[in-house]
Scaffold this motif. Structure first.
Motif, PDB file in Angstrom:
ATOM      1  N   LEU A   1     -34.421  -3.895  31.899  1.00 23.14           N
ATOM      2  CA  LEU A   1     -33.191  -4.589  31.510  1.00 23.14           C
ATOM      3  C   LEU A   1     -33.418  -5.428  30.253  1.00 23.14           C
ATOM      4  O   LEU A   1     -32.558  -5.477  29.389  1.00 23.14           O
ATOM      5  CB  LEU A   1     -32.697  -5.450  32.670  1.00 23.14           C
ATOM      6  CG  LEU A   1     -31.356  -6.141  32.449  1.00 23.14           C
ATOM      7  CD1 LEU A   1     -30.256  -5.110  32.288  1.00 23.14           C
ATOM      8  CD2 LEU A   1     -31.050  -7.070  33.588  1.00 23.14           C
ATOM      9  N   ALA A   2     -34.577  -6.075  30.189  1.00 22.91           N
ATOM     10  CA  ALA A   2     -34.857  -6.911  29.020  1.00 22.91           C
ATOM     11  C   ALA A   2     -34.926  -6.082  27.749  1.00 22.91           C
ATOM     12  O   ALA A   2     -34.450  -6.513  26.694  1.00 22.91           O
ATOM     13  CB  ALA A   2     -36.159  -7.676  29.228  1.00 22.91           C
ATOM     14  N   ILE A   3     -35.505  -4.893  27.845  1.00 26.61           N
ATOM     15  CA  ILE A   3     -35.616  -4.031  26.665  1.00 26.61           C
ATOM     16  C   ILE A   3     -34.229  -3.626  26.162  1.00 26.61           C
ATOM     17  O   ILE A   3     -33.993  -3.563  24.950  1.00 26.61           O
ATOM     18  CB  ILE A   3     -36.488  -2.800  26.974  1.00 26.61           C
ATOM     19  CG1 ILE A   3     -37.920  -3.257  27.207  1.00 26.61           C
ATOM     20  CG2 ILE A   3     -36.425  -1.784  25.857  1.00 26.61           C
ATOM     21  CD1 ILE A   3     -38.850  -2.170  27.658  1.00 26.61           C
ATOM     22  N   VAL A   4     -33.316  -3.394  27.068  1.00 29.62           N
ATOM     23  CA  VAL A   4     -31.944  -3.041  26.685  1.00 29.62           C
ATOM     24  C   VAL A   4     -31.336  -4.163  25.857  1.00 29.62           C
ATOM     25  O   VAL A   4     -30.725  -3.922  24.809  1.00 29.62           O
ATOM     26  CB  VAL A   4     -31.086  -2.743  27.935  1.00 29.62           C
ATOM     27  CG1 VAL A   4     -29.633  -2.569  27.564  1.00 29.62           C
ATOM     28  CG2 VAL A   4     -31.610  -1.512  28.649  1.00 29.62           C
ATOM     29  N   PHE A   5     -31.502  -5.407  26.307  1.00 28.96           N
ATOM     30  CA  PHE A   5     -30.929  -6.525  25.573  1.00 28.96           C
ATOM     31  C   PHE A   5     -31.667  -6.811  24.274  1.00 28.96           C
ATOM     32  O   PHE A   5     -31.068  -7.281  23.312  1.00 28.96           O
ATOM     33  CB  PHE A   5     -30.874  -7.776  26.450  1.00 28.96           C
ATOM     34  CG  PHE A   5     -29.751  -7.721  27.438  1.00 28.96           C
ATOM     35  CD1 PHE A   5     -28.442  -7.815  27.038  1.00 28.96           C
ATOM     36  CD2 PHE A   5     -30.018  -7.542  28.787  1.00 28.96           C
ATOM     37  CE1 PHE A   5     -27.406  -7.742  27.937  1.00 28.96           C
ATOM     38  CE2 PHE A   5     -28.994  -7.472  29.701  1.00 28.96           C
ATOM     39  CZ  PHE A   5     -27.676  -7.573  29.275  1.00 28.96           C
ATOM     40  N   ILE A   6     -32.957  -6.525  24.220  1.00 31.84           N
ATOM     41  CA  ILE A   6     -33.703  -6.687  22.975  1.00 31.84           C
ATOM     42  C   ILE A   6     -33.165  -5.733  21.917  1.00 31.84           C
ATOM     43  O   ILE A   6     -33.094  -6.065  20.740  1.00 31.84           O
ATOM     44  CB  ILE A   6     -35.211  -6.475  23.214  1.00 31.84           C
ATOM     45  CG1 ILE A   6     -35.778  -7.667  23.987  1.00 31.84           C
ATOM     46  CG2 ILE A   6     -35.964  -6.285  21.897  1.00 31.84           C
ATOM     47  CD1 ILE A   6     -37.212  -7.475  24.439  1.00 31.84           C
TER      48      ILE A   6
ATOM     49  N   ILE B   1     -28.389  -5.076  17.196  1.00 27.81           N
ATOM     50  CA  ILE B   1     -27.414  -4.047  16.815  1.00 27.81           C
ATOM     51  C   ILE B   1     -26.000  -4.512  17.152  1.00 27.81           C
ATOM     52  O   ILE B   1     -25.072  -4.331  16.367  1.00 27.81           O
ATOM     53  CB  ILE B   1     -27.752  -2.707  17.489  1.00 27.81           C
ATOM     54  CG1 ILE B   1     -29.079  -2.193  16.942  1.00 27.81           C
ATOM     55  CG2 ILE B   1     -26.646  -1.684  17.273  1.00 27.81           C
ATOM     56  CD1 ILE B   1     -29.632  -1.000  17.668  1.00 27.81           C
ATOM     57  N   GLY B   2     -25.848  -5.138  18.301  1.00 22.19           N
ATOM     58  CA  GLY B   2     -24.539  -5.663  18.696  1.00 22.19           C
ATOM     59  C   GLY B   2     -24.047  -6.744  17.749  1.00 22.19           C
ATOM     60  O   GLY B   2     -22.856  -6.806  17.421  1.00 22.19           O
ATOM     61  N   SER B   3     -24.952  -7.605  17.280  1.00 24.57           N
ATOM     62  CA  SER B   3     -24.565  -8.648  16.327  1.00 24.57           C
ATOM     63  C   SER B   3     -24.071  -8.030  15.021  1.00 24.57           C
ATOM     64  O   SER B   3     -23.054  -8.457  14.471  1.00 24.57           O
ATOM     65  CB  SER B   3     -25.747  -9.566  16.026  1.00 24.57           C
ATOM     66  OG  SER B   3     -26.157 -10.239  17.168  1.00 24.57           O
ATOM     67  N   LEU B   4     -24.775  -7.032  14.545  1.00 25.39           N
ATOM     68  CA  LEU B   4     -24.369  -6.367  13.309  1.00 25.39           C
ATOM     69  C   LEU B   4     -23.012  -5.691  13.467  1.00 25.39           C
ATOM     70  O   LEU B   4     -22.140  -5.820  12.607  1.00 25.39           O
ATOM     71  CB  LEU B   4     -25.425  -5.347  12.887  1.00 25.39           C
ATOM     72  CG  LEU B   4     -25.111  -4.534  11.632  1.00 25.39           C
ATOM     73  CD1 LEU B   4     -24.936  -5.453  10.429  1.00 25.39           C
ATOM     74  CD2 LEU B   4     -26.204  -3.530  11.385  1.00 25.39           C
TER      75      LEU B   4
END
Length: 92
Positions: free
Chosen positions: A1-6, A11-14
């Motif tokens: 799960l942590a890797i998904v958010f990393i 990418i989501g911010s961009l």
């Protein structure tokens, strides 16, 4: 799960910055203030209208320099430097 958010966070911010700036384009062009243009002013305040999207482009550059370049193996440190230098020279 942590890797998904990393992966998701940069990418989501961009994507979020880009979508917000795209939504602000027409009001900025017409020089009308809306709630969205006021809320996202920190993204475009210091740029002229022609370059209002520069903050998203700068974020993409930072992501590539700090993230994608690190995907090159450490044994190829010189290749990392060359790639980072080429990326930076594209923004000059």
């Amino acid at each position: 799960l942590a890797i998904v958010f990393i992966v998701f966070w940069p990418i989501g911010s961009l994507v979020l910055y880009t979508l917000l700036l795209a939504a602000c384009y027409k009001p900025l062009k017409k020089k009308t203030r809306t709630a969205l243009t006021r809320a996202t002013r920190f993204l475009h305040r210091e740029y002229v209208l022609t370059y209002y999207w520069w903050e998203a482009l700068e974020l993409a550059r930072k992501l590539v320099l700090t993230g994608a370049v690190l995907l090159i193996p450490e044994e190829r440190a010189f290749v990392r430097l060359v790639v980072a230098t080429l990326i930076c020279s594209c923004y000059a």
